[in-house]
Enzyme design. Structure first.
Site, PDB file in Angstrom:
ATOM      1  N   ALA A 136       0.814  -1.222  -0.130  1.00 40.71           N
ATOM      2  CA  ALA A 136       0.098   0.143   0.014  1.00 40.71           C
ATOM      3  C   ALA A 136       0.889   1.369   0.023  1.00 40.71           C
ATOM      4  O   ALA A 136       1.533   1.793   1.021  1.00 40.71           O
ATOM      5  CB  ALA A 136      -0.829  -0.163   1.226  1.00 40.71           C
ATOM      6  N   GLU A 371       4.204  10.445  -2.407  1.00 42.32           N
ATOM      7  CA  GLU A 371       2.829  11.148  -2.208  1.00 42.32           C
ATOM      8  C   GLU A 371       2.050  10.948  -3.727  1.00 42.32           C
ATOM      9  O   GLU A 371       1.379  11.570  -4.206  1.00 42.32           O
ATOM     10  CB  GLU A 371       2.988  12.640  -1.938  1.00 42.32           C
ATOM     11  CG  GLU A 371       3.607  12.470  -0.527  1.00 42.32           C
ATOM     12  CD  GLU A 371       3.775  14.359  -0.229  1.00 42.32           C
ATOM     13  OE1 GLU A 371       2.837  15.111  -0.641  1.00 42.32           O
ATOM     14  OE2 GLU A 371       4.765  14.725   0.425  1.00 42.32           O
TER      15      GLU A 371
END
Length: 396
Positions: A136, A371
């Site tokens: 993830a 990000e």
């Protein structure tokens, strides 16, 4: 729930002074010590203290919580200055102001804000954003770290990777799954986990391609127990919204950082081309060198305009989804191209350690990854445009 003002708490004149002071400090106090940061893999303590004294550990935190209360449009202007030097400088306080701090600012309870935000704004506590795992990263939906309720507490187990500032963090703003995803949401909550909580183990500093002085590490959680008051917003479904909002805001910030780094490469390249000779002639007089400089200048100017526009759209709440991803995608890819051209302008010298463009070439490669990778930004942009068109076609 949001506590972040839509307009700045600092007027234009005061901000202009702040920006000038920051620019002067970066260029005259930090740039000459960039090699020291590389060699020691650390920010010198006197520079850290000066940054704290300037209020930079809390520039984007509202004044009622001890910060300066800058909005994202002002954040972008400061960040372009941070990008001009070692990216480790920005990394030291960027997470506290950005993706970690904004989770607290926008989703925390008043008690959570009172406990943590003042200490974060002063630099006493470094806040770390603990989201990424093996399965993830750009897509938090794959999160496997588990938080299980046990009486009035939560017990957390899992492992996080590549966590910025983990070795020096005092607080982890940590994301964990409380249930499988269902119709009511993804089942992801966010917890405030003190770094010294029993069961928290921070691994050795990662050995990275670049960004020396910006520390990342693995964080392991084994039976970490936190009280229910550590659940951000007191809501198990706030975590995913917090992650998405903070990441979107952070994408504008990273775009501005890339612009600052690209400007530095351009300045270094123009200066080098003006004084370095080939056959008795400055290489800057060669048309193909001028063409490379022209490409660099064009990219920097376009990136700067885009970052400023996206920040203004965020402040006015015009676009908080597509514009941030466009900014991060374009500006980070542009900076990579500018860095490559900068090395080319420098020739063999640009490949040598100790030369600014070589370091920047390595440092900014990471900007296209964290990000949200460039590929993820394309999905957000394309999917958002299609959903917008479908909504318009359906008259909604």
């Amino acid at each position: 729930m949001a506590d972040q003002p839509t307009t700045s708490e600092v007027d234009a004149n005061d901000f202009a002074d702040m920006l000038a002071t920051t620019r002067d400090f970066i260029r005259n106090s930090v740039v000459p010590r960039e090699q020291e940061i590389v060699d020691t893999d650390a920010i010198p303590e006197d520079i850290r203290r000066a940054l704290a004294d300037m209020g930079l550990f809390g520039y984007a935190i509202p004044q009622r919580w001890g910060g300066l209360g800058l909005d994202l449009a002002q954040d972008v202007e400061l960040t372009m200055e941070f990008g001009y030097t070692s990216l480790a400088i920005r990394s030291l306080f960027g997470t506290s102001n950005g993706i970690a701090g904004q989770v607290l600012v926008n989703y925390g309870t008043d008690e959570q804000k009172a406990e943590w935000l003042g200490r974060i704004a002063s630099g006493e506590v470094i806040a770390s954003f603990a989201l990424t795992e093996d399965g993830a990263g750009s897509n938090p939906a794959g999160l496997s770290t588990q938080a299980v309720r046990d009486g009035d507490d939560w017990v957390i187990d899992g492992t996080k990777r590549f966590i910025t500032n983990a070795p020096s963090a005092g607080l982890f703003v940590l994301f964990a799954r409380t249930r499988p995803a269902d119709a009511s949401g993804p089942g992801i909550a966010v917890f405030l986990v003190p770094a010294d909580a029993p069961g928290v183990t921070v691994g050795p500093k990662d050995k990275k391609m670049g960004q020396e002085g910006a520390w990342t590490a693995e964080v392991s959680l084994q039976g970490v127990r936190v009280p229910d008051s550590a659940l951000v917003g007191g809501d198990v479904d706030a975590g995913y919204r917090a992650a998405m909002t903070s990441l979107a805001r952070g994408r504008v910030h990273i775009g501005a950082l890339a612009v600052g780094a690209a400007q530095r490469v351009l300045d270094e390249s123009v200066a080098y081309a003006a004084v370095t000779t080939q056959g008795g002639q400055p290489i800057g007089e060669f048309q193909l060198v001028q063409a490379m400089l022209a490409e660099m200048q064009t990219g920097v100017m376009a990136g700067r305009a885009l970052a400023r526009d996206a920040a203004q759209q965020w402040v006015t709440e015009t676009d908080r989804r597509i514009a941030p991803s466009v900014t991060k995608l374009y500006c980070t890819e542009m900076a990579g191209k500018v860095a490559d051209l900068g090395v080319q302008v420098h020739g063999g010298t640009g490949y040598m350690r100790g030369v600014a463009v070589e370091r920047i070439y390595r440092d900014i490669r990471l900007l296209r990854l964290y990000e949200g990778t460039s590929e993820i930004q394309k999905l957000i942009i394309g999917g958002g445009l299609v959903r917008r068109a479908i909504k318009a076609a359906n008259g909604r």
